[in-house]
Every structure is written in C-alpha cells, then in structure tokens.
Design an enzyme around this catalytic site. Structure first.
Site, PDB file in Angstrom:
ATOM      1  N   ASP A  28      36.536  42.453  41.189  1.00  0.00           N
ATOM      2  CA  ASP A  28      37.569  43.281  40.837  1.00  0.00           C
ATOM      3  C   ASP A  28      37.151  44.629  40.464  1.00  0.00           C
ATOM      4  OD1 ASP A  28      39.208  41.137  40.626  1.00  0.00           O
ATOM      5  OD2 ASP A  28      39.021  40.506  38.368  1.00  0.00           O
TER       6      ASP A  28
HETATM    7  N1  URA Z   1      36.433  36.566  38.637  1.00  0.00           N
HETATM    8  C1  URA Z   1      37.243  37.380  38.200  1.00  0.00           C
HETATM    9  O1  URA Z   1      38.098  37.156  37.452  1.00  0.00           O
HETATM   10  N2  URA Z   1      36.826  38.581  38.515  1.00  0.00           N
HETATM   11  C2  URA Z   1      35.827  39.092  39.503  1.00  0.00           C
HETATM   12  O2  URA Z   1      35.739  39.994  39.885  1.00  0.00           O
HETATM   13  C3  URA Z   1      35.135  38.001  40.039  1.00  0.00           C
HETATM   14  C4  URA Z   1      35.479  36.815  39.617  1.00  0.00           C
END
Ligand code: URA
Length: 245
Positions: free
Chosen positions: A113
């Site tokens: 993310d």
């Molecule tokens: N899980 C998440 O919630 N976000 C990420 O970036 C990676 C794994």
C-alpha cells in the site's frame, strides 16, 4: 525458458518494438530453425504468434538472437510512494527511483500500500513472480506491524491461536491461511503470512478489533531487507533461485 510468441522473443532479444518486430516477421526477415518467416511451407507459416523456445535457432540479418537475461531487484519502499509503473493519485511511482533501462518491462512481485514501507521485489520475469505471489507456493512474507490498541497479556495466546487457525476477513468466503503472530511489545507484532490479499494485514487486525497504524515488510522468503529507504540492489543468483526451490 518457457515457450513464447516469436514477436515477444524478438522484443526481448533486440531493441525493436512489438510493431517493428511484427513487421520484420511479416516481411520474411526472420528465420526460425532455417524456415523463413511469413512464407507458407507445407500449409504452415511462421508468424508473430508462432511459439518459440530459447533452443530454437532464431536468426535476423544473419545474427542468432539471444534473450536478454531477466532482471531481479530488491527495493526498500519509502512511504507515500505507489507500487505502480506510473505516478498516480498524487504519489510518485516506486519506479521513479530506479534508473535502469526498460523500466516499463518491470513489475512488482507483491505490491504494498501507499503508506506501507519495506521490501519489494521487482522483476521482468512473470513466471518467477508466481513463486512469490501464489498462495499455493507458501512464500512467507514477514511484516512488522504497529497497532493502535495494546494487546493485553491475557489475550496473547488466544490471538496467536486465532491467526494460526485463520481469520475471517470481511468479504472473503474462506478463512485466511494460517499466519504466525509474534509479540514484540503490546503495540508491535511480527506477522508472517503466505498470501497477499488486498490490504490483507490491515484487514486481519480489523477483524480482531484492532487497527494497524504502521506497516513495514522486512522479509520475503529467505531474503531480508538490507538496503536503506529508497535504495535498491539486484538479487544474487542464489537469492533468485531460492524462490523456485
Ligand atoms: N497488507 C496490507 O494491509 N497492506 C500492505 O501493504 C501489505 C499487506
């Protein structure tokens, strides 16, 4: 190497674009195992979509073509960057920090993310990526997770068991695959998962009544993050192979 289309083979072994490669093939400027492209021979014709293999002799202008080797990079993703090949939603693409040729051919093997930091693997080898992203390959990803609410000493065992048994994520039909939860402090844990569902870690903690406030991936398979924020390096040959063993 797996079979691939002739036009793709030419793009991956020369500087030609797909359009230019197809033009060469249609014009009979390519030879595959001694047969000239575009020419009808015993009801067969070598075209752009003909499947070829590295062992085939593919010759253009008298030169046997050889595929460029695949590239495998490890990068330390900073926060507020996006795991996309282009800048999007006001965030800089992670690729804008990488200054090598043919960036457009690269992709991220397991995105993070915008606000997540840590280890990403980047490659132009789509098959290899499956070893990391397919849940059936059981490739472990380790996340350091900061939590909004402290975990009470009395609920640690129950929580560890819950993550091990599988969490019911909102909108999913099946429980998440067994995950390993290790307590670092009452508001920091290490979580090891083998899947990569959308916002998976955040959703797992939401499902148990907590909230992720920081997320950092520090390990994928047997490879640990060992470069500074924003920096990258090529994987070693043994690191590359470790994902296919
Ligand atoms: N899980 C998440 O919630 N976000 C990420 O970036 C990676 C794994």
């Amino acid at each position: 190497m797996f079979p691939m289309r002739l036009d793709r083979f030419i793009c991956k072994s020369t500087e030609l674009s797909k359009v230019a490669a197809i033009e060469r093939i249609d014009n009979g400027e390519v030879m595959v195992n001694g047969f000239i492209s575009g020419v009808l021979v015993a009801k067969n014709r070598i075209t752009a979509s003909t499947q070829v293999h590295e062992n085939n002799s593919i010759v253009m202008y008298g030169q046997r073509l050889k595929l460029r080797p695949f590239r495998y990079l490890l990068m330390h993703k900073p926060t507020a960057t996006i795991c996309s090949n282009i800048n999007e939603q006001g965030y800089a693409s992670l690729f804008s920090q990488i200054t090598i040729d043919r960036i457009a051919e690269l992709h991220i093997a397991g995105r993070l993310d915008v606000d997540t930091t840590g280890m990403v693997l980047i490659t132009d080898d789509g098959r290899w990526t499956y070893n990391i992203t397919l849940p059936t390959r059981r490739c472990e990803k380790v996340y350091r997770v900061g939590l909004s609410y402290p975990i009470g000493a009395e609920s640690i065992d129950e929580l560890v068991a819950k993550f091990h048994q599988g969490i019911q994520l909102q909108g999913e039909l099946q429980l998440s695959l067994p995950a390993k939860l290790e307590i670092v402090t009452d508001q920091e844990v290490l979580l090891t998962i083998v899947e990569g569902k959308f916002h998976q870690v955040k959703r797992m903690f939401t499902a148990v009544g907590n909230k992720v406030v920081s997320l950092h991936r520090e390990k994928i398979g047997g490879v640990e993050l060992d470069v500074k924020v924003g920096e990258w390096r090529y994987l070693t040959a043994s690191e590359v192979a470790s994902f296919t063993e």
